[in-house]
Design an enzyme around this catalytic site. Structure first.
Site, PDB file in Angstrom:
ATOM      1  N   ILE A  55       0.872  -1.169   0.000  1.00  0.00           N
ATOM      2  CA  ILE A  55       0.000   0.000   0.000  1.00  0.00           C
ATOM      3  C   ILE A  55       0.913   1.223   0.000  1.00  0.00           C
ATOM      4  O   ILE A  55       2.065   1.146   0.399  1.00  0.00           O
ATOM      5  CB  ILE A  55      -0.979   0.014   1.189  1.00  0.00           C
ATOM      6  CG1 ILE A  55      -0.232   0.092   2.521  1.00  0.00           C
ATOM      7  CG2 ILE A  55      -1.889  -1.195   1.151  1.00  0.00           C
ATOM      8  CD1 ILE A  55      -1.165   0.235   3.728  1.00  0.00           C
ATOM      9  N   ASP A  56       0.387   2.335  -0.488  1.00  0.00           N
ATOM     10  CA  ASP A  56       1.204   3.536  -0.612  1.00  0.00           C
ATOM     11  C   ASP A  56       1.681   4.024   0.752  1.00  0.00           C
ATOM     12  O   ASP A  56       1.033   3.801   1.779  1.00  0.00           O
ATOM     13  CB  ASP A  56       0.409   4.653  -1.287  1.00  0.00           C
ATOM     14  CG  ASP A  56       0.091   4.354  -2.741  1.00  0.00           C
ATOM     15  OD1 ASP A  56       0.814   3.535  -3.350  1.00  0.00           O
ATOM     16  OD2 ASP A  56      -0.878   4.942  -3.252  1.00  0.00           O
ATOM     17  N   LYS A  57       2.784   4.729   0.737  1.00  0.00           N
ATOM     18  CA  LYS A  57       3.317   5.340   1.961  1.00  0.00           C
ATOM     19  C   LYS A  57       2.268   6.208   2.635  1.00  0.00           C
ATOM     20  O   LYS A  57       2.148   6.208   3.875  1.00  0.00           O
ATOM     21  CB  LYS A  57       4.558   6.173   1.607  1.00  0.00           C
ATOM     22  CG  LYS A  57       5.138   6.964   2.768  1.00  0.00           C
ATOM     23  CD  LYS A  57       6.348   7.780   2.315  1.00  0.00           C
ATOM     24  CE  LYS A  57       6.889   8.647   3.445  1.00  0.00           C
ATOM     25  NZ  LYS A  57       8.068   9.437   3.026  1.00  0.00           N
ATOM     26  N   ARG A 175      -6.881   6.135  -5.656  1.00  0.00           N
ATOM     27  CA  ARG A 175      -6.599   7.571  -5.614  1.00  0.00           C
ATOM     28  C   ARG A 175      -6.854   8.221  -6.968  1.00  0.00           C
ATOM     29  O   ARG A 175      -7.491   9.288  -7.046  1.00  0.00           O
ATOM     30  CB  ARG A 175      -5.152   7.803  -5.177  1.00  0.00           C
ATOM     31  CG  ARG A 175      -4.851   7.268  -3.782  1.00  0.00           C
ATOM     32  CD  ARG A 175      -3.363   7.187  -3.502  1.00  0.00           C
ATOM     33  NE  ARG A 175      -2.736   8.510  -3.476  1.00  0.00           N
ATOM     34  CZ  ARG A 175      -1.426   8.702  -3.378  1.00  0.00           C
ATOM     35  NH1 ARG A 175      -0.604   7.656  -3.304  1.00  0.00           N
ATOM     36  NH2 ARG A 175      -0.927   9.925  -3.355  1.00  0.00           N
TER      37      ARG A 175
END
Length: 260
Positions: A55-57, A175
């Site tokens: 998962i993204d930062k 997103r």
């Protein structure tokens, strides 16, 4: 935060094969340039972990890591075959989304390695509660079919809380999908330039996978969002966060993942 502290405070589940954490926003899982990540932090303490997914930062929530390669292979194949069941929560800086919807928009990678919709923005159209582009409008070059299903959990005068199921698992999918249909996630550094909130309000919430070594043959994981996730709607939504999660659970249970 040190690795022992992070491991202890964020632990959801651990057995002989896997480690599941409720990752805070702002910490990378692995492979981020010029940044310390979970895998690197663990390795520095003598613990080898293999990310099952990323998962993204900027995204908080559930991260699953394998402690051994055989389990890693079993689990990652389910992501590759799209049999892993995933659910996210998000707060958008917008209103007007339907009770349920589908975003069926292909993705491509543009300049500076930025993920975008593989079609002109003006070609995106809404048919009922589905956002899509016609085949003739898809830009030439490599593109990736991408589908996100969502259900609305709560509404305020300025924000919407969503439960989302990414049917495909592309980089930045949720997103980009939400931003390109005009409903960006609050605090997303790619699309929300207001700077009104300190974090991106996207949370990896649930994950279900087959796990042959488990007594029931399943990994059924859930990471509850922290108070910081609810901040944009805290003053407007009267329900307790646990009530909202209960509503989100019911909404997700009422839908069957679409096959693509």
């Amino acid at each position: 935060m040190s690795w022992p502290e992070l491991r202890k405070e964020c632990l959801i589940l651990e057995d002989e094969a896997v480690l599941a954490l409720n990752k805070p926003a702002g910490i990378s899982v692995t492979g981020e340039r010029h940044d310390t990540d979970i895998v690197e932090m663990a390795a520095a303490q003598g613990e080898t972990l293999y990310p099952v997914h990323r998962i993204d930062k900027v995204t908080s929530g559930l991260v699953l890591l394998a402690k051994e390669l055989p389990a890693h292979g079993v689990l990652t194949r389910q992501f590759n075959k799209r049999t892993a069941q995933k659910a996210y929560l998000a707060v958008t800086a917008s209103t007007g989304l339907p009770d349920r919807g589908v975003i069926d928009l292909p993705l491509s990678v543009g300049r500076k390695n930025r993920v975008r919709i593989a079609a002109p923005r003006e070609s995106i159209r809404r048919a009922g509660d589905t956002w899509l582009v016609d085949e003739q409008d898809v830009l030439a070059g490599k593109n990736y079919p991408s589908v996100t299903e969502f259900a609305t959990v709560a509404r305020t005068d300025s924000h919407t809380v969503l439960a989302l199921r990414p049917i495909t698992g592309r980089r930045h999918q949720i997103r980009v999908h939400l931003a390109w249909i005009g409903h960006p996630i609050v605090g997303d550094p790619l699309f929300d330039r207001t700077g009104a909130f300190e974090r991106t309000h996207l949370h990896s919430w649930r994950l279900t996978l087959d796990a042959p070594w488990r007594p029931n043959g399943l990994l059924e994981l859930e990471a509850e969002p922290g108070a910081d996730f609810w901040q944009p709607v805290a003053e407007s939504v009267t329900a307790d966060p646990r009530q909202l999660l209960s509503s989100a659970s019911e909404l997700m249970a009422d839908t069957t993942p679409t096959a693509h």
